[in-house]
Design an enzyme around this catalytic site. Sequence first.
Site, mmCIF file in Angstrom:
data_model
loop_
_atom_site.group_PDB
_atom_site.id
_atom_site.type_symbol
_atom_site.label_atom_id
_atom_site.label_comp_id
_atom_site.label_asym_id
_atom_site.label_seq_id
_atom_site.Cartn_x
_atom_site.Cartn_y
_atom_site.Cartn_z
ATOM 1 N N HIS A 86 0.847 -1.194 0.000
ATOM 2 C CA HIS A 86 0.000 0.000 0.000
ATOM 3 C C HIS A 86 0.878 1.237 0.000
ATOM 4 O O HIS A 86 2.090 1.135 0.143
ATOM 5 C CB HIS A 86 -0.997 -0.011 1.161
ATOM 6 C CG HIS A 86 -0.396 0.095 2.539
ATOM 7 N ND1 HIS A 86 0.425 -0.871 3.071
ATOM 8 C CD2 HIS A 86 -0.506 1.046 3.499
ATOM 9 C CE1 HIS A 86 0.783 -0.526 4.296
ATOM 10 N NE2 HIS A 86 0.243 0.651 4.578
ATOM 11 N N HIS A 146 1.477 3.866 1.953
ATOM 12 C CA HIS A 146 2.030 4.611 3.097
ATOM 13 C C HIS A 146 3.557 4.659 3.069
ATOM 14 O O HIS A 146 4.221 3.679 2.705
ATOM 15 C CB HIS A 146 1.539 4.005 4.421
ATOM 16 C CG HIS A 146 0.099 4.329 4.713
ATOM 17 N ND1 HIS A 146 -0.686 3.565 5.543
ATOM 18 C CD2 HIS A 146 -0.685 5.352 4.271
ATOM 19 C CE1 HIS A 146 -1.902 4.100 5.613
ATOM 20 N NE2 HIS A 146 -1.918 5.177 4.842
ATOM 21 N N ASP A 158 5.861 4.522 5.280
ATOM 22 C CA ASP A 158 6.668 3.539 6.015
ATOM 23 C C ASP A 158 6.766 2.199 5.286
ATOM 24 O O ASP A 158 7.506 1.309 5.705
ATOM 25 C CB ASP A 158 6.152 3.362 7.457
ATOM 26 C CG ASP A 158 4.728 2.873 7.542
ATOM 27 O OD1 ASP A 158 3.875 3.368 6.762
ATOM 28 O OD2 ASP A 158 4.447 1.993 8.373
ATOM 29 N N HIS A 159 6.051 2.052 4.153
ATOM 30 C CA HIS A 159 6.129 0.828 3.353
ATOM 31 C C HIS A 159 6.789 1.047 1.995
ATOM 32 O O HIS A 159 7.320 0.112 1.405
ATOM 33 C CB HIS A 159 4.730 0.220 3.185
ATOM 34 C CG HIS A 159 4.126 -0.143 4.496
ATOM 35 N ND1 HIS A 159 4.073 -1.434 4.953
ATOM 36 C CD2 HIS A 159 3.628 0.639 5.490
ATOM 37 C CE1 HIS A 159 3.545 -1.439 6.175
ATOM 38 N NE2 HIS A 159 3.264 -0.195 6.518
ATOM 39 N N HIS A 200 -7.620 -0.770 5.408
ATOM 40 C CA HIS A 200 -6.580 0.131 5.923
ATOM 41 C C HIS A 200 -6.397 1.281 4.931
ATOM 42 O O HIS A 200 -6.429 2.448 5.292
ATOM 43 C CB HIS A 200 -5.300 -0.665 6.120
ATOM 44 C CG HIS A 200 -4.116 0.138 6.583
ATOM 45 N ND1 HIS A 200 -4.070 0.739 7.817
ATOM 46 C CD2 HIS A 200 -2.943 0.431 5.988
ATOM 47 C CE1 HIS A 200 -2.900 1.380 7.948
ATOM 48 N NE2 HIS A 200 -2.214 1.205 6.844
ATOM 49 N N ASP A 230 -0.296 -3.886 6.119
ATOM 50 C CA ASP A 230 -1.004 -3.405 7.315
ATOM 51 C C ASP A 230 -2.449 -3.875 7.352
ATOM 52 O O ASP A 230 -3.294 -3.268 8.005
ATOM 53 C CB ASP A 230 -0.969 -1.875 7.374
ATOM 54 C CG ASP A 230 0.412 -1.334 7.716
ATOM 55 O OD1 ASP A 230 1.333 -2.143 7.970
ATOM 56 O OD2 ASP A 230 0.568 -0.095 7.734
ATOM 57 N N HIS A 253 4.249 -4.846 10.556
ATOM 58 C CA HIS A 253 4.755 -4.190 11.777
ATOM 59 C C HIS A 253 4.870 -5.178 12.935
ATOM 60 O O HIS A 253 4.072 -6.115 13.028
ATOM 61 C CB HIS A 253 3.794 -3.084 12.245
ATOM 62 C CG HIS A 253 3.759 -1.875 11.379
ATOM 63 N ND1 HIS A 253 4.559 -0.769 11.606
ATOM 64 C CD2 HIS A 253 3.025 -1.579 10.277
ATOM 65 C CE1 HIS A 253 4.302 0.151 10.683
ATOM 66 N NE2 HIS A 253 3.383 -0.316 9.860
HETATM 67 FE FE FE Z 1 2.504 0.759 8.172
HETATM 68 ZN ZN ZN Z 2 -0.029 1.641 6.518
#
Ligand code: FE
Ligand code: ZN
Length: 229
Positions: A52, A54, A56-57, A109, A126, A164
């Site tokens: 996805h 985001h 952090d990915h 999400h 996530d 995570h």
């Molecule tokens: Fe994340």
């Molecule tokens: Zn995420």
Amino acid sequence: MRVVTIKCLRDNYAYLVIDDTLAAVVDPGEAGPVREALDRENLRLAAIWLTHHHADHVGGAAELAGDGIEVVAHASDVSRIEGVTRPVEEGDVVRLGRLEARIIHNPGHTLGAISYVVDGCVFTGDTMFGAGCGRIFEGTPAMMHASLQKLAALPPPTRVYFGHEYTANNLRYAAEAEPGNAAIAARAKAMQVPSTPSTIADELATNPFVRAKDVDELAARRTAKDMFR
Ligand code: FE
Ligand code: ZN
């Protein structure tokens, strides 16, 4: 197939999916630790599989991308992720050497969230965590419920590689949501970090979001978890 787990940022996991000397990286939140792992394992990066949009990915994707490296994301995320070369939808197959990964579209999400099913493993980003699920940022509880049930229908031995390290906190909430569930207590007691991968069987037994009996229960649990410690 071999999988190497890479710690990224504070509590993210990226993964190398390996066929012989070829690797795909799932969710490179940053490039540095992924480069180190590729060097250490003597691998050539052939693909970047994103679950996805985001940061952090996808944060390391642009830096890792290059000639001949396939960058995969859901078709609806192409406008939000730089450099996608292979937009995918539910049921599509992406290849790495001899391996084939099947795409599951699991909105909730985010609307373009996907999982990769390959060789007895699923990479869930996530959407499904160890004993938890992602926050519902873009979708609806109904979407998240359907998405989790789709993942839960995979064969029980399927290994679940999530995005995570939230499992300890998730299990504390799970124990509160289902105080009588002995499997949750046992999992919390046995838990070690890294807790990835789990299995679909583990999640069927202990994940209060997978176990929610309907959309309303999923929604109530998600709201309670959002406010949990
Ligand atoms: Fe994340
Ligand atoms: Zn995420």
